[in-house]
Design a protein around this motif. Sequence first.
Motif, PDB file in Angstrom:
ATOM      1  N   VAL A  19       0.845  -1.203   0.000  1.00 22.12           N
ATOM      2  CA  VAL A  19       0.000   0.000   0.000  1.00 22.12           C
ATOM      3  C   VAL A  19       0.879   1.251   0.000  1.00 22.12           C
ATOM      4  CG1 VAL A  19      -1.579   1.361   1.453  1.00 22.12           C
ATOM      5  CG2 VAL A  19      -2.061  -1.052   0.996  1.00 22.12           C
ATOM      6  N   SER A  20       1.903   1.262   0.838  1.00 22.52           N
ATOM      7  CA  SER A  20       2.771   2.449   0.930  1.00 22.52           C
ATOM      8  C   SER A  20       3.517   2.699  -0.376  1.00 22.52           C
ATOM      9  CB  SER A  20       3.742   2.314   2.096  1.00 22.52           C
ATOM     10  OG  SER A  20       4.729   1.357   1.818  1.00 22.52           O
ATOM     11  N   GLN A  21       3.767   1.637  -1.140  1.00 15.39           N
ATOM     12  CA  GLN A  21       4.435   1.799  -2.434  1.00 15.39           C
ATOM     13  C   GLN A  21       3.456   2.119  -3.556  1.00 15.39           C
ATOM     14  OE1 GLN A  21       6.825  -1.724  -3.027  1.00 15.39           O
ATOM     15  NE2 GLN A  21       8.447  -0.943  -1.710  1.00 15.39           N
ATOM     16  N   GLN A  22       2.180   2.231  -3.202  1.00 19.65           N
ATOM     17  CA  GLN A  22       1.109   2.584  -4.139  1.00 19.65           C
ATOM     18  C   GLN A  22       1.074   1.680  -5.369  1.00 19.65           C
ATOM     19  OE1 GLN A  22       1.455   6.847  -4.740  1.00 19.65           O
ATOM     20  NE2 GLN A  22       0.303   7.188  -2.852  1.00 19.65           N
ATOM     21  N   THR A  24      -0.370  -1.617  -7.725  1.00 18.75           N
ATOM     22  CA  THR A  24      -1.637  -2.176  -8.183  1.00 18.75           C
ATOM     23  C   THR A  24      -1.410  -3.662  -8.381  1.00 18.75           C
ATOM     24  OG1 THR A  24      -2.350  -0.143  -9.261  1.00 18.75           O
ATOM     25  CG2 THR A  24      -3.348  -2.187 -10.052  1.00 18.75           C
ATOM     26  N   GLU A  42      -5.276  -1.070  -5.582  1.00 15.93           N
ATOM     27  CA  GLU A  42      -5.250  -0.260  -6.796  1.00 15.93           C
ATOM     28  C   GLU A  42      -4.627   1.084  -6.458  1.00 15.93           C
ATOM     29  OE1 GLU A  42      -8.904   1.087  -9.195  1.00 15.93           O
ATOM     30  OE2 GLU A  42      -8.749  -1.092  -9.514  1.00 15.93           O
ATOM     31  N   ASP A  43      -3.462   1.352  -7.007  1.00 16.73           N
ATOM     32  CA  ASP A  43      -2.738   2.597  -6.736  1.00 16.73           C
ATOM     33  C   ASP A  43      -2.629   2.883  -5.244  1.00 16.73           C
ATOM     34  OD1 ASP A  43      -2.387   3.109  -9.502  1.00 16.73           O
ATOM     35  OD2 ASP A  43      -4.414   3.944  -9.613  1.00 16.73           O
ATOM     36  N   GLY A  44      -2.325   1.843  -4.464  1.00 17.72           N
ATOM     37  CA  GLY A  44      -2.112   2.008  -3.043  1.00 17.72           C
ATOM     38  C   GLY A  44      -3.359   2.012  -2.182  1.00 17.72           C
ATOM     39  N   LYS A  45      -4.508   1.759  -2.772  1.00 15.87           N
ATOM     40  CA  LYS A  45      -5.760   1.693  -2.010  1.00 15.87           C
ATOM     41  C   LYS A  45      -6.322   0.277  -2.081  1.00 15.87           C
ATOM     42  CE  LYS A  45      -7.324   6.473  -2.548  1.00 15.87           C
ATOM     43  NZ  LYS A  45      -6.068   7.049  -2.744  1.00 15.87           N
ATOM     44  N   THR A  88      -8.536   2.563   3.395  1.00 13.76           N
ATOM     45  CA  THR A  88      -7.404   1.645   3.462  1.00 13.76           C
ATOM     46  C   THR A  88      -6.739   1.647   4.836  1.00 13.76           C
ATOM     47  OG1 THR A  88      -7.042   1.740   1.091  1.00 13.76           O
ATOM     48  CG2 THR A  88      -5.143   1.110   2.435  1.00 13.76           C
TER      49      THR A  88
END
Length: 184
Positions: A19-22, A24, A42-45, A88
């Motif tokens: 998540v922190s690295q965003q 997918t 998806e994009d860190g979420k 998240t």
Amino acid sequence: MADGYILFAKIVEEIRRLVSQQVTGTLFIATNENRSAQVSIEDGKIVYLYFSNTVGTTALERMAQIHAGRYRFQEGPAGLPRVDLPPTETILAALEAAASREGASDRREGGEAPAVAAGLTEPQKSVLVACLVEFIGPIAEILSEDHLRQASDLNTAIDALAGEIPSPDQAAQFRTLVLSKLSG
């Protein structure tokens, strides 16, 4: 990842890192009780949660039952439906709280979960072969013989058989199919 199952707390740490690295992609988890879970990011979420035939917040609540498992991360869009989820950070906090309750004593002993009995049952072998047939046809029966004879545990067998599938996407689908059939 170690050969054996790792504590859920370590898996949650990996989810937080992703998540922190965003990124997918989807983190596929096979628990030491032969249940499957998925966390799609998806994009860190976190946009999708699945655990043992439940999705969304129900899956999140039930993931508190996970003590240990193995995981694989598949990068790229999952194609799974978005479900109504809390933010998240709320999901991560809930997972971390569950993991800290479940594994507190084991973490003091080094972070590795107890080993699960080795070997495959005949029903597990049948499911593995039947699922592989769906992806590569009747040759699956022949290709699976050596893999199943040499596999020390279910995850090793799944990984070996998934390696026989040329498409990474289909290999991931194979893993999901096997775990869903075996967790039911």
